[in-house]
Design an enzyme around this catalytic site. Structure first.
Site, PDB file in Angstrom:
ATOM      1  N   SER A 222     107.170  26.345  94.515  1.00  0.00           N
ATOM      2  CA  SER A 222     108.449  26.457  95.206  1.00  0.00           C
ATOM      3  C   SER A 222     109.598  26.088  94.260  1.00  0.00           C
ATOM      4  O   SER A 222     109.781  26.734  93.232  1.00  0.00           O
ATOM      5  CB  SER A 222     108.431  25.590  96.469  1.00  0.00           C
ATOM      6  N   ASP A 348     106.853  35.613 103.063  1.00  0.00           N
ATOM      7  CA  ASP A 348     107.395  34.270 102.861  1.00  0.00           C
ATOM      8  C   ASP A 348     108.863  34.240 103.274  1.00  0.00           C
ATOM      9  O   ASP A 348     109.709  34.876 102.649  1.00  0.00           O
ATOM     10  CB  ASP A 348     107.248  33.886 101.380  1.00  0.00           C
ATOM     11  N   HIS A 377     104.714  30.530 102.916  1.00  0.00           N
ATOM     12  CA  HIS A 377     105.263  29.723 101.827  1.00  0.00           C
ATOM     13  C   HIS A 377     104.298  28.595 101.501  1.00  0.00           C
ATOM     14  O   HIS A 377     104.076  27.700 102.308  1.00  0.00           O
ATOM     15  CB  HIS A 377     106.632  29.157 102.238  1.00  0.00           C
TER      16      HIS A 377
END
Length: 418
Positions: A222, A348, A377
């Site tokens: 991320s 996502d 995600h």
């Protein structure tokens, strides 16, 4: 006489009701042709839908044939059908459930605090893997640098899984915890952001000095992946990293924040992450309130508002848009000179599919994109009960092994025929 009659009637009623429940209801729901047909029909329809529309092979995109074929040969997972967990393949469910359903492997870290040039301190958690059989010499034992997400630390389940995979390969791991998130004291009024890579540079230089003879690769998740991509774009060839793998990165921050501000996603994710960021700021209020209006920051309702009131100001941007432009890795991909594999899920909500930099990747032979239809995600759950391993874990393990043990196949990618 009355009580005897009532007792007799009650016994008959109970007997008849029991008989009805045991035979009529049970048979009516599951034993009859209609009930059984409904159950079997629904199951068959769901299975067909899953196999036709959910379980698919990922899309592999690379800027050069050499990197593409290397991945196909050394990382078979990139060519295999990804079967998301049968009962929770939807994006938001995958994202929300992963922290709860995946196991947290037991890992004992060795913590190290290192000084930053501005007087601050950075917390590193080392897993030395001194029991490694394949790399018993610590001087040459390969090192994997791990970068968690926005508010993550070395204790996140996805980090612990990558440490476990590295341990199985015989490698050493070090987790770079962003300033102020893992319990250490904030010595200066500065935290972190996706655009600023100064702390990451300090960490990589420290790792290299500590283990000069060891190969180093990195993995970012991320925001950690965004920071890694921005670092590579700035450094070009001037890095000791042999390879990088990035998971669920947000490539265009404007698109990411816009997606997270949609009503449902704001409710499920945005508000929670904002509160986590605010909690971290509040923990360090004594040092931060000397430079920033913390009360104003604590009133933010979204990540964008938090960045407008805190992050962009801290790192000297004239506007929040300037910060978001600088934080978006998509603008630096053309300058990446190290083999970098990027895994994103098309569903996502943190990094919407239309913002995945397919065309930019095609222009750089050092880059490869692996796009799954589902996974959410940092989800990528698979198996009936996804406790032990995820698709993301398998991608990490195979790519890490390929980079460390077959790295000669990644040399001179820029010279490969496109």
């Amino acid at each position: 006489m009355i009580w005897t009659e009532l007792d007799f009637n009650f016994n008959i009623l109970t007997r008849d009701l029991s008989h009805y429940l045991e035979n009529q209801v049970k048979v009516g729901l599951f034993g009859s042709g209609l009930g059984l047909s409904l159950v079997l029909g629904f199951s068959a329809a769901y299975t067909c839908y899953y196999l036709l529309s959910v379980a698919k092979k990922p899309q592999l995109i690379s800027g050069g044939k050499k990197f593409y074929h290397f991945l196909r040969e050394q990382c078979p997972v990139v060519s295999e059908t990804y079967y998301p967990t049968f009962w929770c393949w939807e994006s938001r469910i995958q994202t929300l459930l992963r922290p709860f359903v995946t196991a947290k492997p037991g890992v004992v870290y060795r913590n190290e605090l290192i000084k930053a040039p501005d007087g601050g301190q950075i917390s590193l958690d080392w897993f030395d893997n001194d029991d490694s059989l394949s790399h018993p010499d610590p001087a040459t034992r390969p090192t994997v640098l791990l970068l968690p997400g926005l508010t993550g630390t070395s204790r996140e389940s996805y980090i612990l899984h990558m440490v476990q995979q590295s341990r199985d390969l015989g490698y050493r791991c070090v987790v770079f915890n962003n300033r102020g998130v893992s319990g250490e004291t904030l010595l200066t009024p500065r935290t972190y952001c996706a655009a600023n890579t100064e702390d990451l540079e300090t960490v990589i230089e420290h790792i290299q000095r500590t283990n000069e003879a060891a190969q180093i690769m990195a993995a970012g998740v991320s925001m950690g992946g965004m920071m890694l991509a921005n670092y590579l774009g700035r450094k070009g060839h001037k890095t000791c990293l042999k390879g990088v793998v990035v998971f669920s990165a947000g490539w265009d921050v404007f698109e990411c924040t816009a997606s997270l501000e949609k009503p449902l996603d704001r409710f499920l994710f945005n508000s929670y992450l904002t509160s986590c960021l605010q909690a971290s700021v509040d923990r360090h209020r004594p040092v931060l309130e000397k430079c920033y209006d913390i009360d104003h920051v604590m009133k933010a309702k979204t990540i964008r508002e938090f960045d407008e009131r805190f992050t962009s100001i801290m790192f000297g941007y004239s506007t929040n848009d300037d910060y978001y432009l600088d934080a978006s890795p998509v603008h630096r991909l053309k300058s990446v000179k190290v083999p970098m594999l990027c895994l994103n899920a098309a569903d996502d909500v943190f990094s919407p599919s239309h913002a995945i930099p397919v065309e930019a990747v095609k222009q750089n032979p050092n880059l490869a994109l692996l796009i799954t239809c589902h996974g959410g995600h940092i989800g990528f759950l698979e198996g009936l009960w996804p406790r032990r391993s995820t698709y993301m874990d398998r991608v990490f393990k195979q790519f890490a092994k390929a980079v460390i043990e077959q790295g000669t196949g990644l040399q001179d990618l820029s010279c490969s025929e496109n």
